[in-house]
Design a protein around this motif. Sequence first.
Motif, mmCIF file in Angstrom:
data_model
loop_
_atom_site.group_PDB
_atom_site.id
_atom_site.type_symbol
_atom_site.label_atom_id
_atom_site.label_comp_id
_atom_site.label_asym_id
_atom_site.label_seq_id
_atom_site.Cartn_x
_atom_site.Cartn_y
_atom_site.Cartn_z
ATOM 1 N N MET A 1 25.205 0.077 16.968
ATOM 2 C CA MET A 1 26.061 1.111 16.381
ATOM 3 C C MET A 1 27.283 1.310 17.262
ATOM 4 S SD MET A 1 25.494 5.194 15.820
ATOM 5 C CE MET A 1 26.056 5.532 17.503
ATOM 6 N N LYS A 2 28.452 1.299 16.685
ATOM 7 C CA LYS A 2 29.681 1.558 17.421
ATOM 8 C C LYS A 2 30.389 2.747 16.794
ATOM 9 C CE LYS A 2 28.380 -1.864 19.738
ATOM 10 N NZ LYS A 2 27.636 -1.611 20.952
ATOM 11 N N LYS A 3 31.410 3.215 17.478
ATOM 12 C CA LYS A 3 32.092 4.418 17.022
ATOM 13 C C LYS A 3 32.774 4.173 15.683
ATOM 14 C CE LYS A 3 30.669 6.767 20.367
ATOM 15 N NZ LYS A 3 29.707 7.831 20.181
ATOM 16 N N PRO A 4 32.672 5.120 14.753
ATOM 17 C CA PRO A 4 33.197 4.913 13.413
ATOM 18 C C PRO A 4 34.709 4.980 13.357
ATOM 19 C CG PRO A 4 32.351 7.143 13.655
ATOM 20 C CD PRO A 4 31.998 6.413 14.907
ATOM 21 N N LEU A 5 35.227 4.649 12.165
ATOM 22 C CA LEU A 5 36.673 4.623 11.947
ATOM 23 C C LEU A 5 37.310 5.961 12.262
ATOM 24 C CD1 LEU A 5 39.191 3.174 10.900
ATOM 25 C CD2 LEU A 5 38.535 3.867 8.585
ATOM 26 N N LEU A 6 36.603 7.069 11.960
ATOM 27 C CA LEU A 6 37.165 8.393 12.215
ATOM 28 C C LEU A 6 37.552 8.552 13.674
ATOM 29 C CD1 LEU A 6 37.851 11.264 11.324
ATOM 30 C CD2 LEU A 6 35.447 11.882 11.721
ATOM 31 N N PHE A 7 36.735 7.986 14.579
ATOM 32 C CA PHE A 7 37.051 8.071 16.008
ATOM 33 C C PHE A 7 38.420 7.468 16.289
ATOM 34 C CE2 PHE A 7 37.158 5.900 20.104
ATOM 35 C CZ PHE A 7 36.891 6.929 20.979
ATOM 36 N N HIS A 8 38.678 6.310 15.705
ATOM 37 C CA HIS A 8 39.955 5.630 15.977
ATOM 38 C C HIS A 8 41.130 6.360 15.330
ATOM 39 C CE1 HIS A 8 37.779 2.330 17.777
ATOM 40 N NE2 HIS A 8 36.948 2.350 16.743
ATOM 41 N N ASP B 1 28.925 3.356 23.221
ATOM 42 C CA ASP B 1 27.860 4.074 22.529
ATOM 43 C C ASP B 1 27.532 5.393 23.211
ATOM 44 O OD1 ASP B 1 26.850 2.268 20.299
ATOM 45 O OD2 ASP B 1 26.843 0.880 21.983
ATOM 46 N N GLN B 2 27.614 5.419 24.539
ATOM 47 C CA GLN B 2 27.341 6.650 25.270
ATOM 48 C C GLN B 2 28.151 6.650 26.550
ATOM 49 O OE1 GLN B 2 25.388 9.472 24.447
ATOM 50 N NE2 GLN B 2 26.571 10.220 26.185
ATOM 51 N N ILE C 1 23.813 -1.884 23.431
ATOM 52 C CA ILE C 1 24.164 -0.470 23.612
ATOM 53 C C ILE C 1 25.036 -0.401 24.855
ATOM 54 C CG2 ILE C 1 23.276 1.846 24.048
ATOM 55 C CD1 ILE C 1 20.641 0.894 22.705
ATOM 56 N N ASN C 2 26.260 0.094 24.695
ATOM 57 C CA ASN C 2 27.223 0.119 25.794
ATOM 58 C C ASN C 2 27.276 1.510 26.411
ATOM 59 O OD1 ASN C 2 28.204 -2.625 25.505
ATOM 60 N ND2 ASN C 2 29.078 -1.937 23.568
#
Length: 473
Positions: free
Chosen positions: A1-8, A157-158, A38-39
């Motif tokens: 799972m990576k950060k969604p488009l909303l984050f960008h 991820d965190q 997981i990063n």
Amino acid sequence: MKKPLLFHILFLINTLYISSQVFEKEPIKISGDDDKRINLIILSDGYQTHELPLFVTDATNFTNDMFSQSPFIEYANYFNVYAIKVPSNESGADHPASATDVTEPLSPIKNVDTYFNATFDAYGFHRLLFHEIDGNSANNTQLKINTVLANNFPNYDQTLILVNSNVYGGSGGEFPMSSTGTSANEIAIHELGHSLFNLKDEYYPGDTQAAEAINMTQETNPSLVKWKNWIGTNGIGIYPYGVSGTSASWNRPHQACKMQFLGSPFCSVCKEGIIEKIHNLVSPINDYSPNNDTTINTPTFPLNFQLDLIKPIPNTLENTWTLNSTNYANNVDDVSILEANLVKGLNTLTVVINDNTPLLRVDNHQTFHLNTITWAINYTTLGIEDIKSSVNDLRITMSPNPTNHIINLKFENTKDFSLKMDIISIEGKKIKTISISNHENQQIDISSFNKGIYITNFYSNQVLLASKKLVIN
């Protein structure tokens, strides 16, 4: 799972207010490709430029400590860890001496210029080390954290912020913080238990923080409590947080878990919750061949199919290979298909991968995760015309279990396939068949069934995905 488009999108807005800046990134632990792991990103605060080598040492020591403990030692191959060297103008963290839970000044009053504004005495608690004193974001620190991440590692991820202070302190939340003093690594691991894995404190966190969670409940019935499959094992029970008041109405699963006492291991319930989150975030499939990026020129027999899996330590992954709805092989990472094994026309080879770790109690465990790879092999009189592959991630939820009247069934998968569930009696007789579509929830009435143990077989595209025990009482 990576950060969604909303984050960008939010990042693009943020850059109108905060200038972009790229900092040096240090790999601490690399297990594989960033988009398949997981990063965990560790940021520095309160380290001046000449102290950044110390920050890397602190980050490395934390990482080594974290991955020496269960369940991270078993799932170390699922994580990458990077340190991002963010210099501060001054060393340490603020100590405004405004805490109300101690007699101040417990520590010398300090006001230092750090990049992320690390501050003790947050919300009136001396040991609460946070990036704002009261959460009002007067310094736009959360915006700064988001911007640093977006500029330097948007696919995180965190995040964990290590603060250059030898005073005991830390906090959870979206961006957990930890000092580097006594028990620093244990603080950081505990806080990640909150932030990444949704665990609750197992000391009473206060009425406003009490809520149903993986390791917190108001249920007292051993047959209904969410960790019922662990009761009586490894010290797991139903223990009230307090002896009176609201705390007495809430229960935890263990009396000495890391979510209560630093230096203790995670209890079995918390380990299970951590592994469930790992399964949610990353697939065990690192790669496979042939894939759709592979050009197969006039393939010859035998046809070779191979898995590259991200394996726990020790390996607890199991797999089942099915060719044209017939079992072909079990628990191997590669198979060879002979010409005699195929029929003219479309052939389907599927491998189903699941994690059979004893750290999960699969029977009675409500949600289980499966991963599949399917190859469509087009075989004609002219030979193999093409091989197409597809990967599917599946989640099946069946609850409650045990049950007496109703089963709640939910199915989710990335390929929009449907699911069939057969309920089989212990004598082998098919009692009921249920079909369910992707993202559908169904309530199944089983009140007419006799009490006892049943087997539920789950199929998709005529491939047996899993068999689970169902108890009707």
